[in-house]
Scaffold this motif. Sequence first.
Motif, short mmCIF file in Angstrom:
data_model
loop_
_atom_site.label_atom_id
_atom_site.label_comp_id
_atom_site.label_asym_id
_atom_site.label_seq_id
_atom_site.Cartn_x
_atom_site.Cartn_y
_atom_site.Cartn_z
N ASN A 154 22.65 76.24 -86.86
CA ASN A 154 22.01 75.59 -85.72
C ASN A 154 22.86 74.50 -85.07
O ASN A 154 22.32 73.62 -84.43
N LYS A 155 24.17 74.55 -85.21
CA LYS A 155 25.01 73.58 -84.51
C LYS A 155 25.03 73.89 -83.03
O LYS A 155 25.30 75.02 -82.63
N LYS A 156 24.73 72.90 -82.23
CA LYS A 156 24.73 73.01 -80.78
C LYS A 156 23.77 74.09 -80.28
O LYS A 156 24.03 74.75 -79.27
N VAL A 157 22.65 74.27 -80.98
CA VAL A 157 21.61 75.20 -80.56
C VAL A 157 20.50 74.38 -79.92
O VAL A 157 20.01 73.41 -80.51
N GLY A 158 20.10 74.76 -78.73
CA GLY A 158 19.08 74.01 -78.01
C GLY A 158 17.71 74.16 -78.60
O GLY A 158 17.42 75.09 -79.35
N HIS A 159 16.83 73.21 -78.27
CA HIS A 159 15.46 73.25 -78.74
C HIS A 159 14.65 74.21 -77.88
O HIS A 159 14.90 74.36 -76.69
N ARG A 160 13.66 74.83 -78.48
CA ARG A 160 12.77 75.75 -77.78
C ARG A 160 11.34 75.28 -77.95
O ARG A 160 10.94 74.87 -79.05
N GLN A 181 7.77 76.38 -80.91
CA GLN A 181 8.10 76.61 -82.30
C GLN A 181 7.36 75.63 -83.18
O GLN A 181 7.21 74.47 -82.83
N GLU A 182 6.94 76.10 -84.33
CA GLU A 182 6.20 75.24 -85.24
C GLU A 182 7.11 74.81 -86.38
O GLU A 182 7.64 75.65 -87.10
N GLY A 183 7.29 73.52 -86.52
CA GLY A 183 8.01 73.00 -87.67
C GLY A 183 9.52 72.95 -87.54
O GLY A 183 10.17 72.34 -88.38
N TRP A 184 10.09 73.57 -86.53
CA TRP A 184 11.55 73.57 -86.38
C TRP A 184 11.90 73.62 -84.90
O TRP A 184 11.47 74.53 -84.20
N PRO A 185 12.69 72.67 -84.40
CA PRO A 185 12.92 72.61 -82.95
C PRO A 185 13.96 73.60 -82.41
O PRO A 185 13.77 74.15 -81.34
N SER A 186 15.07 73.82 -83.13
CA SER A 186 16.15 74.61 -82.55
C SER A 186 15.91 76.10 -82.76
O SER A 186 15.42 76.53 -83.80
N GLY A 187 16.24 76.88 -81.74
CA GLY A 187 16.03 78.32 -81.81
C GLY A 187 16.73 79.05 -80.68
O GLY A 187 17.24 78.45 -79.74
N ARG A 188 16.75 80.36 -80.81
CA ARG A 188 17.37 81.23 -79.80
C ARG A 188 16.58 82.53 -79.69
O ARG A 188 15.64 82.78 -80.43
N TYR A 189 17.04 83.39 -78.77
CA TYR A 189 16.45 84.70 -78.55
C TYR A 189 17.51 85.77 -78.82
O TYR A 189 18.09 86.33 -77.89
N PRO A 190 17.78 86.11 -80.09
CA PRO A 190 18.80 87.13 -80.39
C PRO A 190 18.26 88.54 -80.16
O PRO A 190 17.80 89.21 -81.08
N VAL A 191 18.33 89.00 -78.93
CA VAL A 191 17.70 90.26 -78.53
C VAL A 191 18.37 91.46 -79.19
O VAL A 191 17.70 92.34 -79.74
N LYS A 192 19.69 91.51 -79.18
CA LYS A 192 20.41 92.67 -79.70
C LYS A 192 20.16 92.83 -81.20
O LYS A 192 19.90 93.94 -81.68
N ALA A 193 20.21 91.74 -81.94
CA ALA A 193 19.98 91.81 -83.38
C ALA A 193 18.52 92.16 -83.68
O ALA A 193 18.23 92.91 -84.61
N ALA A 194 17.58 91.64 -82.88
CA ALA A 194 16.17 91.94 -83.09
C ALA A 194 15.88 93.42 -82.87
O ALA A 194 15.07 94.02 -83.58
#
Length: 154
Positions: A66-72, A75-88
């Motif tokens: 989560n280095k340099k990952v923006g907040h979304r 989310q419950e309990g954790w601020p940083s996240g992303r939308y990894p569409v290809k992996a999902a």
Amino acid sequence: MAKKYAYNKDVDEAKTARAMASSLKISPKHSVEICSAIRGMDVEKAKNYLNDVIAMKKSVPFKRHNKKVGHRKGQEGWPSGRYPVKAAEQILRVLENAEANAEYKGMDTERLFIEHISSHRGLVIKGYIPRAFGRTTPFNTSTTHIQIVLQEAN
């Protein structure tokens, strides 16, 4: 070469179903975060969650990478996240494959949950980008192995 699962717990084989995918061209870091997000979920809930990630309605919390990952928001309990569409998309395919294997074995697909899911780094596909003055720069593609074990709830 026989492929082995990282899951070695002694369980009833009639109540478990497995699926595996090797050398997927997805990010190993994104795969680790998705796997930790859906570990232990019911199969239907996990499929809905992955479809929401693909549609960019829900984000995956990035807890480890989560280095340099923006907040979304949302989310419950954790601020940083992303939308990894290809992996999902790829993990959803493996999850549906495991569910089909469970259905083939005669298990009740309504009561399945994810007992084990893991991702491991695969082979690195070597590549190069040509540069000026006859030089090249490495441009490698990392691959990922995914393993899923589903179990029928009692």
